[in-house]
Structures are given as C-alpha cells and as structure tokens.
Motif scaffolding. Structure first.
Motif: not given
Length: 282
Positions: A232-251
């Motif tokens: 759930i926490g990783l899913a919150t990194l994807l938002t309409p206001y910005g996507n932290n793909y780098d942190v998401l993938i590393a996480g």
C-alpha cells in the motif's frame, strides 16, 4: 556406449532448456534491479528498457531509501510484523484444525471439511464485505489485528494439513494413550514433530508469500499512513501530482529480500521427504 552418449546428450539438452527457462523467469527481476539503479530522469525518458545510458547507473535511489525515506521503513516494519504473526498463527491453528479433521472421528467432521473445501472455491472478494463489517463491529479497523485475524485459519492450509495428517501412524497415538499421554501431549510431542518438517515448511513459504504480497485486504482495513503495509505504501508513491518511479522501483527491489530469506530457510522442505511411519517399529 551409444546409450551412454545418448543419455549424456539428453542431459545437456535438458540442462540448456532449464537454463533458458530460468533466464526467461528471471528477466523481469533483472530488469527491475537494473532500473532501480537508474536516475528518475532516465526512467521518465526511456522507461524500463535496456536502451539507456549505462554510465548513469548509481545507487542514489538506495541511498535515499536508507537515509531519507523514513515512511518506507515504517511500511516495511508493518509488513514484517503482520507477515511474521500471520505465519506463526496460521501454521499453529491451521495445523491443529487439519490434524483434528484427519485423526478424530466426531459428529459433523465430514460436513465441517465440506465447508472448508467450499470456502476454497469462494473468491475472497465475495467475503470482503462481511469481513469488513466484522472488523468494524469489533473496532479492529486500522489495526494489525484487523489485517491478521481473517487470515489466521486459512482454508488452503487446513486442507493441506488434513491431507498430510491422514498419513500419520495412528498406532503412535494409541501407544501414547496407553502411556498416559493427554491428547494435547500426543499432538505437540508426537504428531506435530512428524508433520513439522515438510508440511510446516511448505506452508510457511506459501502463507508468508500471501501475507507479504497482500494488497487488497490491508487496503480496505488500514486507514493511517503509519499503519500501511509495504504494497500500500509503495502504491501511494504514484499520484496525479507526481510519480516517484525511481524510489518505487528501488523500494520494490528491497521487498524481495525477506522472500528470498524465507525461501532459503524453508526451500529444503519442498524437496525433502518425511517418512511419517518411521516411528513405528515392526
């Protein structure tokens, strides 16, 4: 001589085929690992692919996770606690229920087992609403218990342990009763150790995987950010206001570590057999 050469050739073909299958299966993981070393700008420009500047690879994403992403480790801890408790409780109660259904002859046993098999055929999505209502009534929303309790007695684990316990030697139970052992003593000191190796090890991996990767039920039960599990926490990194793909993938790469550790500890139970009747002397 010709047969020996033929067997050797077939062995090489089989090994090469298995190596190709393994590479195909590992390719997504390898791509995920490489992408976790890429900066965010590269990911946004070329996506997850091999067509990028390899000189840009670095460990900045992991440095950020270990030094600045405090929320990530809160989610990680929540998932570890929930998964560990779920594994222990599920193995304890499911093994006990499966053992009782296998070795004791009581009224309604077959009907009870029929219910277990029936629940296996019911999609979890159908059970979510009544389960959630139960959590609200018990005031367990946004808590560890709210996530864990519905998973404590897993039908698939009960079915597995019941089938496994059917092969246990009942002569040991009779001998233990003659020696004055209680039913709990027979279970914990004699029968559970016979079940313990392959059955508990295999179920520990399956239940651990299910709990660690569980997304839907924790998403429904949990409310506050500090209680979120890792999916759930990783899913919150994807938002309409910005996507932290780098942190998401590393996480996401870091989420594989506990599963690998769990498999290393219990993988031998998938290949090792147990002679359940070995305790009975002729």
């Amino acid at each position: 001589m010709k047969n020996k050469q033929k067997r050797k050739t077939l062995s090489w073909v089989a090994n090469i085929g298995m190596a190709i299958v393994c590479l195909i299966a590992l390719f997504p993981v390898i791509m995920l690992l490489i992408s976790s070393l890429r900066p965010s700008s590269e990911l946004m420009r070329t996506g997850i692919s091999l067509a990028f500047d390899w000189s840009t690879l670095n460990i900045d994403n992991y440095n950020y996770i270990f030094t600045q992403a405090a929320g990530y480790w809160t989610w990680y801890t929540n998932s570890l606690v929930i998964s560990a408790v779920t594994i222990v409780l599920s193995l304890f109660f499911s093994a006990m229920v499966g053992y009782a259904l296998a070795v004791y002859d009581f009224k309604g046993r077959n009907l009870f087992f029929t219910f277990v098999v029936f629940i296996l055929m019911v999609p979890f999505e159908i059970l979510m609403l009544p389960l959630f209502q139960m959590m609200i009534t018990a005031s367990l929303v946004d808590s560890y218990l709210g996530v864990i309790l519905p998973m404590v007695v897993a039908p698939i684990a009960v079915f597995f342990f019941r089938q496994y316990a059917l092969g246990l030697p009942v002569q040991l139970m009779d001998a233990a009763r003659i020696d004055g052992a209680t039913e709990y003593g027979i279970y914990f000191k004699i029968m559970l150790p016979l079940m313990g190796g392959p059955s508990l090890g295999a179920m520990a991996i399956l239940q651990g995987l299910g709990s660690w990767n569980n997304f839907l039920w924790p998403l429904i039960v949990l409310r506050s950010n500090d209680m979120f599990t890792l999916p759930i926490g990783l899913a919150t990194l994807l938002t309409p206001y910005g996507n932290n793909y780098d942190v998401l993938i590393a996480g996401s790469v870091m989420t594989i570590v506990p599963i690998i550790i769990l498999f290393i500890f219990f993988q031998r139970y998938f290949v090792a057999g147990l002679t359940t009747g070995g305790g009975v002397k002729g």
